[in-house]
Scaffold this active site. Structure first.
Site, PDB file in Angstrom:
ATOM      1  N   CYS A   1       0.838  -1.208   0.000  1.00 12.49           N
ATOM      2  CA  CYS A   1       0.000   0.000   0.000  1.00 12.49           C
ATOM      3  C   CYS A   1       0.870   1.254   0.000  1.00 12.49           C
ATOM      4  O   CYS A   1       0.551   2.249  -0.661  1.00 12.49           O
ATOM      5  CB  CYS A   1      -0.918   0.021   1.214  1.00 12.49           C
ATOM      6  SG  CYS A   1      -1.991  -1.408   1.330  1.00 12.49           S
TER       7      CYS A   1
HETATM    8  C1  BEZ Z   1       0.539  -4.619   1.780  1.00 19.64           C
HETATM    9  O1  BEZ Z   1       0.055  -3.537   1.482  1.00 19.64           O
HETATM   10  O2  BEZ Z   1       1.726  -4.823   1.696  1.00 19.64           O
HETATM   11  C2  BEZ Z   1      -0.340  -5.748   2.251  1.00 19.64           C
HETATM   12  C3  BEZ Z   1      -1.504  -5.476   2.929  1.00 19.64           C
HETATM   13  C4  BEZ Z   1      -2.278  -6.521   3.386  1.00 19.64           C
HETATM   14  C5  BEZ Z   1      -1.872  -7.827   3.134  1.00 19.64           C
HETATM   15  C6  BEZ Z   1      -0.711  -8.078   2.408  1.00 19.64           C
HETATM   16  C7  BEZ Z   1       0.062  -7.029   1.953  1.00 19.64           C
END
Ligand code: BEZ
Length: 213
Positions: free
Chosen positions: A46
Site C-alpha cells: 500500500c
Molecule cells: C501490503 O500492502 O503490503 C499488504 C496489505 C495486506 C496484506 C498483504 C500485503
C-alpha cells in the site's frame, strides 16, 4: 452490501478524509474520478501504491481525473502514515484518503471480500465518468500492487469511447489505431473519422486514433 455494475451511478456517500469531509457526488463535480481502496495503512505494498499515485497526479489531471483512496483505518493513522509514504516514496501525497472506520463506504462499494479477509478492504478500483456512472471496476488481492500505467491506459480507452465513439483493440496503447464502434454506420464514418478508415471486415473497421494530430 451492494453489487455495483458497469453503467450504474456511483453510489453517493459522505465520509471523512485527510482533506476534510467529502460528499462524493459534490466532490466529483463534472470530472472523472478513480476511487480505490487498499487493505491497511502501514503496510508495504500500500505504501508503494499510494506513493505511485501521488507521482502520477499530473497524468490524472491531464485526463481530468480526480483521485481518492480509502481504507478502514482512521484519520490520525492516515495522516501519520502519509509522512512515511512521502519519506519512503520520495513524493508528496496530493489526494485525499478516506477514513472508513465504520466500513460504510466499503460495504456500499462491496470492497470487503470476506473469503479473502473479513475485516480489510481488498484492492478495488472504480473508474467513474463525468456522468457519475461507473465505467470500470477491477479487483486485486492484497498481495498484488496495482499497475497504474494500466489504469491510465484504460482511462484513455474509456475517454476515447466517451468522446469519439471508438473502442480499443487487444493490447491497444496510446497512438495505436482504434476500432469504430458498431453503433456508427458506414454512412456516418467520413464525417466522424476524417482521417479515414480501413474495413478489415464489415464488423471490424479501424481508424487512426481520433484525438491525435
Ligand atoms: C501490503 O500492502 O503490503 C499488504 C496489505 C495486506 C496484506 C498483504 C500485503
Amino acid at each position: 452490501m451492494s453489487t455495483i455494475r458497469l453503467g450504474d451511478i456511483a453510489p453517493n456517500f459522505t465520509a471523512q478524509s485527510t482533506e476534510g469531509e467529502i460528499n462524493f457526488h459534490e466532490w466529483l463535480g463534472d470530472r472523472w474520478a478513480i476511487l480505490f481502496s487498499h487493505p491497511a495503512d502501514y503496510t508495504p505494498v500500500c505504501t508503494t501504491e499510494l506513493g505511485a499515485v501521488a507521482k502520477y497526479k499530473a497524468e490524472f489531471d491531464k485526463r481530468n481525473v480526480k483521485v481518492v483512496a480509502l481504507s478502514v483505518d482512521g484519520l490520525d493513522s492516515h495522516k501519520e502514515w502519509i509522512k512515511d509514504i512521502n519519506e519512503t516514496q520520495n513524493t508528496t501525497v496530493n489526494f485525499p484518503i478516506i477514513a472508513d472506520e465504520d466500513r460504510k463506504v466499503a460495504m456500499l462499494y462491496d470492497m470487503i471480500h470476506p473469503n479473502a479477509d473479513n475485516q480489510l478492504t481488498v484492492r478495488s478500483v472504480f473508474v467513474i465518468g463525468s456522468d457519475k456512472k461507473v465505467k470500470l471496476t477491477i479487483t486485486y488481492p492484497a498481495s498484488t500492487g496495482r499497475n497504474f500505467d494500466e489504469l491510465l491506459r484504460v482511462i484513455d480507452s474509456l475517454q476515447l469511447t466517451a468522446y469519439y465513439k471508438v473502442a480499443t483493440p487487444a493490447n491497444w496503447n496510446n497512438g495505436d489505431d482504434c476500432v469504430i464502434v458498431p453503433a456508427v454506420s458506414n454512412e456516418e464514418i467520413p464525417a466522424m473519422f476524417p482521417k479515414g478508415h480501413t474495413e478489415v471486415k464489415p464488423y471490424l473497421r479501424m481508424t487512426p486514433q481520433p484525438n491525435l494530430d
